[in-house]
Design a protein around this motif. Structure first.
Motif, PDB file in Angstrom:
ATOM      1  N   UNK A 104       0.813  -1.208   0.000  1.00 53.52           N
ATOM      2  CA  UNK A 104       0.000   0.000   0.000  1.00 53.52           C
ATOM      3  C   UNK A 104       0.851   1.265   0.000  1.00 53.52           C
ATOM      4  N   UNK A 105       2.075   1.194   0.493  1.00 50.77           N
ATOM      5  CA  UNK A 105       2.962   2.366   0.527  1.00 50.77           C
ATOM      6  C   UNK A 105       4.385   1.907   0.254  1.00 50.77           C
ATOM      7  N   UNK A 106       4.754   1.719  -1.015  1.00 53.18           N
ATOM      8  CA  UNK A 106       6.120   1.259  -1.347  1.00 53.18           C
ATOM      9  C   UNK A 106       7.168   2.269  -0.903  1.00 53.18           C
ATOM     10  N   UNK A 107       8.376   1.776  -0.716  1.00 54.27           N
ATOM     11  CA  UNK A 107       9.490   2.586  -0.249  1.00 54.27           C
ATOM     12  C   UNK A 107      10.646   2.474  -1.231  1.00 54.27           C
ATOM     13  N   UNK A 108      11.179   3.617  -1.644  1.00 51.74           N
ATOM     14  CA  UNK A 108      12.333   3.686  -2.540  1.00 51.74           C
ATOM     15  C   UNK A 108      13.599   3.814  -1.711  1.00 51.74           C
ATOM     16  N   UNK A 109      14.592   2.942  -1.965  1.00 51.06           N
ATOM     17  CA  UNK A 109      15.819   2.909  -1.177  1.00 51.06           C
ATOM     18  C   UNK A 109      17.025   2.708  -2.087  1.00 51.06           C
ATOM     19  N   UNK A 110      18.203   2.967  -1.518  1.00 49.29           N
ATOM     20  CA  UNK A 110      19.498   2.637  -2.124  1.00 49.29           C
ATOM     21  C   UNK A 110      19.631   3.201  -3.535  1.00 49.29           C
ATOM     22  N   UNK A 111      19.408   4.506  -3.668  1.00 49.99           N
ATOM     23  CA  UNK A 111      19.522   5.161  -4.966  1.00 49.99           C
ATOM     24  C   UNK A 111      20.982   5.551  -5.190  1.00 49.99           C
ATOM     25  N   UNK A 112      21.581   5.013  -6.248  1.00 49.76           N
ATOM     26  CA  UNK A 112      22.989   5.270  -6.578  1.00 49.76           C
ATOM     27  C   UNK A 112      23.083   5.539  -8.070  1.00 49.76           C
ATOM     28  N   UNK A 113      23.692   6.666  -8.427  1.00 48.01           N
ATOM     29  CA  UNK A 113      23.920   7.025  -9.826  1.00 48.01           C
ATOM     30  C   UNK A 113      25.388   6.751 -10.143  1.00 48.01           C
ATOM     31  N   UNK A 114      25.641   6.067 -11.246  1.00 50.23           N
ATOM     32  CA  UNK A 114      26.992   5.721 -11.675  1.00 50.23           C
ATOM     33  C   UNK A 114      27.227   6.297 -13.061  1.00 50.23           C
ATOM     34  N   UNK A 115      28.325   7.052 -13.202  1.00 48.70           N
ATOM     35  CA  UNK A 115      28.691   7.670 -14.477  1.00 48.70           C
ATOM     36  C   UNK A 115      30.047   7.117 -14.902  1.00 48.70           C
TER      37      UNK A 115
ATOM     38  N   UNK B 279      29.918  19.136  -7.389  1.00 50.91           N
ATOM     39  CA  UNK B 279      28.890  19.790  -6.578  1.00 50.91           C
ATOM     40  C   UNK B 279      27.579  19.033  -6.757  1.00 50.91           C
ATOM     41  N   UNK B 280      27.078  18.473  -5.659  1.00 53.93           N
ATOM     42  CA  UNK B 280      25.813  17.720  -5.659  1.00 53.93           C
ATOM     43  C   UNK B 280      24.795  18.478  -4.832  1.00 53.93           C
ATOM     44  N   UNK B 281      23.619  18.680  -5.413  1.00 49.64           N
ATOM     45  CA  UNK B 281      22.555  19.364  -4.676  1.00 49.64           C
ATOM     46  C   UNK B 281      21.962  18.487  -3.593  1.00 49.64           C
ATOM     47  N   UNK B 282      22.224  17.189  -3.669  1.00 49.57           N
ATOM     48  CA  UNK B 282      21.675  16.259  -2.690  1.00 49.57           C
ATOM     49  C   UNK B 282      22.547  15.024  -2.649  1.00 49.57           C
ATOM     50  N   UNK B 283      22.837  14.529  -1.478  1.00 48.34           N
ATOM     51  CA  UNK B 283      23.654  13.341  -1.356  1.00 48.34           C
ATOM     52  C   UNK B 283      25.138  13.648  -1.447  1.00 48.34           C
ATOM     53  N   UNK B 284      25.919  12.627  -1.766  1.00 48.63           N
ATOM     54  CA  UNK B 284      27.381  12.737  -1.793  1.00 48.63           C
ATOM     55  C   UNK B 284      27.910  11.997  -3.015  1.00 48.63           C
ATOM     56  N   UNK B 285      28.810  12.655  -3.750  1.00 51.69           N
ATOM     57  CA  UNK B 285      29.446  12.070  -4.937  1.00 51.69           C
ATOM     58  C   UNK B 285      30.920  11.869  -4.655  1.00 51.69           C
ATOM     59  N   UNK B 286      31.461  10.741  -5.094  1.00 51.71           N
ATOM     60  CA  UNK B 286      32.862  10.405  -4.855  1.00 51.71           C
ATOM     61  C   UNK B 286      33.517   9.967  -6.152  1.00 51.71           C
TER      62      UNK B 286
ATOM     63  N   UNK C 287      27.477   8.489  -7.229  1.00 53.23           N
ATOM     64  CA  UNK C 287      26.691   9.512  -6.540  1.00 53.23           C
ATOM     65  C   UNK C 287      25.584   8.817  -5.761  1.00 53.23           C
ATOM     66  N   UNK C 288      25.645   8.897  -4.438  1.00 54.14           N
ATOM     67  CA  UNK C 288      24.654   8.284  -3.561  1.00 54.14           C
ATOM     68  C   UNK C 288      23.663   9.344  -3.093  1.00 54.14           C
ATOM     69  N   UNK C 289      22.391   9.055  -3.315  1.00 58.95           N
ATOM     70  CA  UNK C 289      21.332   9.999  -2.971  1.00 58.95           C
ATOM     71  C   UNK C 289      20.479   9.381  -1.876  1.00 58.95           C
ATOM     72  N   UNK C 290      20.414   9.995  -0.698  1.00 60.60           N
ATOM     73  CA  UNK C 290      19.600   9.422   0.379  1.00 60.60           C
ATOM     74  C   UNK C 290      18.113   9.594   0.098  1.00 60.60           C
TER      75      UNK C 290
END
Length: 588
Positions: free
Chosen positions: A381-392, A405-412, A422-425
């Motif tokens: 009834x209420x799904x949850x989105x987790x572990x969002x990671x962007x890879x370039x 410069x990341x507006x949200x999360x931390x990029x390494x 880039x990990x986005x909480x």
């Protein structure tokens, strides 16, 4: 084509053979086979044909938990049968010896392992691979048997069966008609559980490729239905599945289905979406399937009449060659938690880590199933989105990335890596703040120019001064290794120069090489060649499936079931999980 298993070899993490079991013929020894196998350059496929062997042999291989499993074959065999046998061996060993499967466990339980291998394959013919059936024939000594064997009292002999006459008579008396094998191979006899529970866990893996224009090129889903049966007796179950567009659409939705042997295929053919089966005891894979989210009608080359719109909880876009000098790029991540097909009124909520009650059935207390998530996780009834990671992916010609410069999360990113992460909480007190757009900007630092390389060579090589190059004494520069590791990958290859070690790339040049004016010119690197060409996003969603497949009901047929007991109502739970590991790729 008849397939036969000639031998099975198991090697530990140091490539030392820990088990050699020969079924038929005269296969090559384990040491000789390993040397021929390792001579093939990595990565090695699951099937190799070794022509250097005498006679030539085919080798089937699987690596699991740092253990290497090899099966040689001197005749033509069915590859899928041999590879499936190896997977069954791993599953059975983990069931009997314990997971994770380690070399020490196999060596300490060799008596049990030997019995298993003999029962699973007789004379090279695969015959019995069901763990529940193997428990009826393989004697696994318990702690009491080990204690009695240690003090020299009569106990169970793993090779010859029970040596105690009383134990033998009891074993025969509990088996109907003196039969040694159970009536149902995949279920043990006289199964008893204090709490009767049934769990359905559907896990789907999402893989999507998006063109530079934003149009999806492909969208595939691989699904697995995992069933956990902790119920007494011999239950007869009926699991009903549904898909968007009605019950009749599930036959078009589910493609390439595969089932556990317990599933009655005739019932599925007559009524697609209904799985009738007697489950094994414990956890097992009930079925697997594939779903194409962008299907086409092969006759009309057009989408089917009913096809829901493709929904992605996380998408990524890439804009490159931006900034004053065109050396920057921007990654834009869009999150959307408005999941379709998740009505709040659907069945039971179910605590215990998002294990919802199946509609239309009574339930007892909630118990988490094997996926084991926390008490605050989502339901359907209420799904949850987790572990969002962007890879370039980053080109090897790029020395570094600056101004990250990341507006949200931390990029390494570290120099020398092949990708930016880039990990986005997604955990926030305000649930509405998860959806939205986040951006990441970076500046690319390309390889050194010709003038910068020459200056670096002069500094490292001790250029200048009044001495001739031939008479100049050798000097040691502590920065020499750093320059070699950082800059030599950006150079054009010079085929006429050979050095003994990589640490003498600059200092080892002769005077004619350093002073020559005919040095091969370096090709200029444009900004476009340094820009990334794609970006991928990974995520996990608990309580939602991209295919839209759901569990409608799980019914226990009391007329066909045996040994369940009157008035027993088992608890029934269901979970949905979507996993996408670098699954959504945006090309540019």
């Amino acid at each position: 084509m008849s397939s036969a298993i000639e031998a099975l070899y198991i090697y530990d993490e140091l490539n030392i053979p820990i088990l050699e079991h020969t079924y038929r013929g005269r296969p090559p020894p384990a040491d000789a086979l390993l040397s021929l196998f390792l001579s093939h350059p990595a990565p090695r496929p699951s099937l190799l044909y070794l022509t250097s062997a005498t006679p030539p042999v085919s080798v089937f291989s699987i690596t699991h938990s740092n253990l290497l499993f090899l099966v040689p074959s001197s005749t033509e065999n069915e590859p899928l049968l041999v590879l499936e046998f190896l997977h069954r061996v791993i599953d059975v060993l983990e069931d009997f010896v314990g997971a994770p499967l380690l070399a020490a466990k196999i060596q300490s339980s060799y008596d049990v392992v030997a019995q298993l291998l003999i029962e699973m394959c007789d004379g090279g013919v695969v015959c019995n691979t069901e763990p529940n059936a193997l428990r009826e024939t393989v004697d696994v000594p318990g702690w009491m048997g080990k204690l009695l064997g240690g003090v020299g009292l009569p106990g169970a002999s793993p090779a010859l069966g029970p040596s105690n006459p009383l134990k033998s008579s009891l074993a025969l008396s509990t088996t109907p008609n003196g039969a040694n094998a159970p009536a149902i191979p995949w279920r043990r006899q006289s199964v008893r559980h204090t709490s009767n529970e049934l769990y359905v866990d559907i896990v789907e893996t999402l893989k999507v490729t998006i063109a530079p224009s934003g149009r999806p090129i492909s969208a595939l889903v691989n699904g697995t239905i995992v069933f956990t049966a902790k119920i007494s007796g011999v239950p007869d179950l009926l699991l009903s599945l549904s898909a968007p567009g009605g019950q009749s659409n599930i036959s078009h939705k589910v493609q390439l289905p595969v089932f556990h042997p317990c599933v009655r295929l005739a019932r599925w053919r007559e009524r697609p979406g209904e799985l009738s089966f007697v489950p094994p005891d414990g956890r097992f894979v009930l079925a697997g399937y594939e779903v194409d989210l962008l299907p086409l009608d092969p006759e009309q080359d057009a989408p089917p009449n009913h096809m829901e719109k493709l929904f992605l909880p996380a998408t990524v876009e890439l804009q490159k060659s931006i900034g004053p000098n065109g050396m920057g790029f921007e990654v834009r991540l869009t999150l959307n938690t408005n999941f379709p097909g998740s009505p709040s009124s659907r069945g039971g909520g179910g605590g215990g880590g998002g294990s919802g009650n199946i509609p239309g059935h009574n339930s007892g207390s909630s118990t988490p199933s094997f996926l084991g998530v926390g008490a605050n996780s989502a339901t359907s009834a209420s799904p949850t989105l987790e572990e969002v990671i962007v890879t370039v992916p980053i080109s090897a010609s790029v020395r570094n990335l600056t101004d990250i410069r990341a507006s949200r999360g931390e990029a390494t990113f570290m120099p020398g890596n092949d990708a930016l992460e880039w990990r986005v909480p997604t955990t926030s007190k305000d649930a509405g703040s998860i959806s939205g757009t986040a951006t990441l900007r970076c500046t690319v630092v390309g390889p050194l120019s010709n003038s910068e390389e020459e200056e670096a060579e002069e500094r490292v090589g001790g250029g200048g001064g009044g001495e001739d190059d031939e008479n100049r004494p050798a000097r040691t520069n502590p920065l020499l290794g750093y320059y070699n590791e950082s800059y030599q990958t950006a150079r054009e290859p010079i085929t006429t120069m050979k050095t003994s070690t990589s640490t003498t790339t600059f200092a080892g040049l002769s005077s004619s090489s350093r002073n020559s004016t005919t040095k091969p010119p370096k090709k200029p690197s444009t900004a476009s060649s340094l820009m990334p060409t794609s970006a991928t996003v990974s995520f996990t969603v608990r309580g939602w499936l991209p295919s839209g497949i759901r569990v409608d009901a799980l019914i226990v047929d009391t007329r066909k079931s045996r040994g369940l007991g009157e008035g027993v109502k088992p608890y029934k739970g269901v979970k949905y999980l979507c996993v996408s590991r670098k699954g959504v790729e945006r090309r540019c």
